[in-house]
Design a protein around this motif. Structure first.
Motif, short mmCIF file in Angstrom:
data_model
loop_
_atom_site.label_atom_id
_atom_site.label_comp_id
_atom_site.label_asym_id
_atom_site.label_seq_id
_atom_site.Cartn_x
_atom_site.Cartn_y
_atom_site.Cartn_z
N ASP A 195 0.80 -1.23 0.00
CA ASP A 195 0.00 0.00 0.00
C ASP A 195 0.83 1.28 0.00
O ASP A 195 0.58 2.21 -0.76
CB ASP A 195 -0.95 0.02 1.21
N GLU A 196 1.86 1.31 0.86
CA GLU A 196 2.63 2.55 1.00
C GLU A 196 3.41 2.86 -0.29
O GLU A 196 3.44 4.01 -0.75
CB GLU A 196 3.63 2.39 2.15
N ASP A 197 3.98 1.82 -0.89
CA ASP A 197 4.71 1.99 -2.15
C ASP A 197 3.75 2.43 -3.26
O ASP A 197 4.09 3.26 -4.11
CB ASP A 197 5.38 0.68 -2.59
N ALA A 198 2.56 1.84 -3.25
CA ALA A 198 1.58 2.14 -4.30
C ALA A 198 1.18 3.61 -4.25
O ALA A 198 0.97 4.25 -5.28
CB ALA A 198 0.36 1.23 -4.15
N ILE A 199 1.09 4.15 -3.04
CA ILE A 199 0.73 5.57 -2.91
C ILE A 199 1.84 6.46 -3.49
O ILE A 199 1.56 7.39 -4.24
CB ILE A 199 0.43 5.91 -1.43
N SER A 200 3.12 6.13 -3.21
CA SER A 200 4.24 6.89 -3.80
C SER A 200 4.17 6.82 -5.31
O SER A 200 4.42 7.80 -6.02
CB SER A 200 5.60 6.30 -3.43
N CYS A 201 3.89 5.63 -5.78
CA CYS A 201 3.81 5.36 -7.20
C CYS A 201 2.77 6.24 -7.89
O CYS A 201 3.03 6.85 -8.93
CB CYS A 201 3.34 3.91 -7.26
N GLN A 202 1.62 6.31 -7.30
CA GLN A 202 0.54 7.14 -7.86
C GLN A 202 0.91 8.60 -7.84
O GLN A 202 0.69 9.33 -8.80
CB GLN A 202 -0.73 6.96 -7.02
#
Lengths: 283, 283
Positions: A195-202
């Motif tokens: 989740d945390e990586d996905a938020i950075s990604c977005q």
């Protein structure tokens, strides 16, 4: 003796690697730097507790950051590389004789010194006469450049710590300005899975989409990065990563790779539905 | 409280997951069975200490095993599924109304009972009237079948322990015989990355190549499997996984997936050079 290095990939997930010896441990002005020798992965560079590279799988990351844009852009002469103190990107770039000059901007001189000493597998081409190393903040360096580069490769650490500025809208805008009118910017784009990586990604994707007319994401399997599923950004003013791929020309060069092929190049842009959806939500 | 489950992925690599509670622990005639509840991955099924599935990423494995052949074969009516006691493959297959009958052969009844109770996310379609469950050894079951199935999916455990027989030349030959003249066999094909897995991978590929006229390998990102880089085998008597892909027909069905798309389908067969080379060495 049992000696294990563990990376805390999320608060609930740990990845642990058996270590033979700690070859180096130091603290620079910017971060803690460790080098380990491990039976599974060979030598490993660890910054602030996060695996940056291992000798066993670094080829995947470095090939995918370098050869994807080089197989698309028809004539790369001037390159800016930000971060990349380990030299892996430089090693791949110096395989192209047409590249005339590479500015490498690394904030932490100590990383380069440590890699020269302990990681010759990646640092082996840092003395190529076309490479000029600047020990500076990449964010500041790029501000003063205009219409100068054919290719910018952003080989940053994660979006916290010393690399934080390399994930801002200001930075991407300045990269756009520093590129020529047909320039390409490549950046490491974190993972879509946790989740945390996905938020950075977005967040990164949104900022890049706002800064470049063409902004695509591609992926690779990097076993020692969290989840093993890693993304990269391809941002461009003119060239499309698939429509402008010149596979015949690239294959004629005879560059030998262990991960990249011009066929894999195409597949790398075909993303899982959940990743496509995540990115489209911010476009 | 700190409670961690660790999977020993290689003698030198461990993958650890924080656990809230152990929901089940038992020993069947064939293996040890555990179910954990974890904050990162939801519920996890662990057999003999190896993660078989987690609620967070099982969709990737199950979609890639099922929809790849279903988007290629024009008319699947009879299916044989070997292993798959968790029901994930069955859940995906039952999305296709044209499938008339599914024989599911699972050696370990206790796995099915445990999954029905603790993993309704995957076991939810095991009671579909088209599904007939046989608690038998898959190797033995397939011996007596001839010219019967359009599709066989081999959802085995690893090439040691109770699943060992599902990696033999005899088994692949019997699958060929059990398939109709245009049948497809899909199997989980281990990972190419760590040495020991890569050897299994090569051995399987060699045996399948010897048993089927068309034998291709495809890959996906499965974060909770060793290295995150997982391969699958597509073996066929007639259909080619790319040339015979009918993307228009598949997309007209309106089946909703989170990983699979017909575009990703193509990219899944474009393998890294080191994997291509490893497979070609045994062809």
């Amino acid at each position: 003796m049992e000696l294990w290095f563990s990376e805390v990939q999320t608060p609930h997930v740990k990845f642990s690697v058996r270590v033979d010896r700690q070859l180096y441990s130091g603290k620079s002005e910017f971060q803690r730097i460790d080098v380990f020798e491990s039976p599974e992965f060979g030598r490993m560079l660890v910054l602030d507790g996060y695996i940056m590279l291992t000798e066993k799988d670094e080829f995947i990351y470095h090939e995918m950051m370098t050869h994807i844009p080089m197989a698309v852009h028809p004539s790369v002469k001037n390159v800016l590389v930000i971060g990349a103190g380990d030299g892996g990107i430089i090693r791949e770039l110096t395989k192209y004789p047409e590249i005339a000059h590479i500015d490498m901007v690394e904030i932490d001189e100590q990383v380069v010194e440590v890699c020269r000493k302990y990681l010759p597998q990646t640092a082996c081409r840092l003395d190529d006469p076309r490479v000029e190393i600047h020990y500076e903040d990449g964010l500041r360096f790029v501000r003063s450049r205009e219409n100068q580069y054919d290719l910018i490769i952003v080989d940053s650490t994660d979006p916290f710590g010393p690399g934080e500025g390399l994930f801002t809208r200001e930075f991407y805008g300045n990269c756009n300005k520093a590129l020529k009118e047909d320039g390409i910017m490549i950046n490491q784009h974190e993972s879509p899975f946790y989740d945390e990586d996905a938020i950075s990604c977005q967040r990164m994707h949104k900022r890049i989409v706002e800064s470049f007319p063409i902004s695509k994401v591609y992926h690779a399997h990097i076993p020692t990065y969290p989840s093993g599923h890693w993304l990269f950004g391809f941002a461009s003013k003119k060239y499309h990563p698939l429509r402008d791929l010149n596979d015949i020309a690239w294959n004629m060069r005879g560059i030998s790779c262990r991960y990249y092929t011009t066929t894999l190049h195409k597949g790398a842009f075909y993303l899982p539905y959940y990743v496509e959806e995540m990115l489209e939500n911010v476009e």
